[in-house]
Design a protein around this motif. Sequence first.
Motif: not given
Length: 355
Positions: A74-80, A82-85, A167-177
């Motif tokens: 669920e968090q990955a979907e939100k972060q993805s 956000e990255i698109v935005r 965007a970089n921060l969200n990529w890091e969160k996405l990878e951690a997720g």
Amino acid sequence: MNRRHCATAAITLVCALALLTAPVQAMAAPVPEPTPSATAPTAGGKTLEEVRQEIDTLYRKAGAATDAYNLAEEQAEKQSGEIVRLTESITEGRAKIAELKDRAGAQAREQYRSGGLPPGAQLVLSGDPYLFLDGISQARQGQQATKGMLTELEQAQEDLETYTQDANLNWEKLEAGRVKQAKAKKSINAQIAAAKKIESQLAAEERARLLQLEKDAASTAQAAWLSSGALDDINREASASGKAALAFATAQIGKPYVWGAEGPGSYDCSGLTSQAWAAAKRPIPRTSQEQWRQLPRIPIHDMRPGDLIIYHSDASHVGMYVGDGSIVHAPRPGRNVTLAGAGSMQILGVVRPDK
């Protein structure tokens, strides 16, 4: 001759009476031998009750890991999203900076064509006082426009830098997720495989008795819950949204449990409840732990159909109350969506999505 007939009749009557008064068990079918006790050791050396508890523990651990997997997803979907935005914002920012730079270049080229003199000097050399005064006003407007453009360019560059950092921060969160998801998936598969292995080592008769033990344990827990008076005065009707959610959930009865699934062909426990309330136009969190954390909690004695009952101390399971002391839920791997006693598992609490 008559005496002989009388004696024969008497003997016949006595035999008949003896047969009629004989003990019933003498004519009954043989009594079957009692089935082995739940305390009798299996081929693996453990009792069936110990096996039942071990399997139950494994599936509960798998359920907790499933919750962690679902939350990470669920968090990955939100972060993805956000990255698109942010990517769109970065693209827009770059286009805006390019436009401002083009405008700045046009002004520089115009100044070059005018001999490179500043506007004030050009006006002094014109020799025309009216042109001079009119030019002063235009020069000021031009200076303000240039200053505004430079400020806008600076802000656009700052915004672009911020978007890039986010965007970089969200990529890091996405990878951690994704790492968290992979660990949860590995744990889920390991727990389920271990439980299935234990069951596969049982004889067919033992598996049948194990299933009966599961039912007996659930019935005992349900009976204890009912005898505690938990259902006293619970006769509330479902809300309109609750009825819609309940209709959806009960329509899924018979579909298999699959971890991480949220329909339409299969469900895990929170996949069923979240989709049921989504069908009622009341979106709720995806996982049982987040449902427990975010939704309004209510006392058990205020419970009504459609409410969600959260189970176990780690909030790793959830079912929907249907009334009359029952829930509809997706139990675990190897089982289908079904009705069960609301008190057949350890209740943590109750939440109401439409409070």
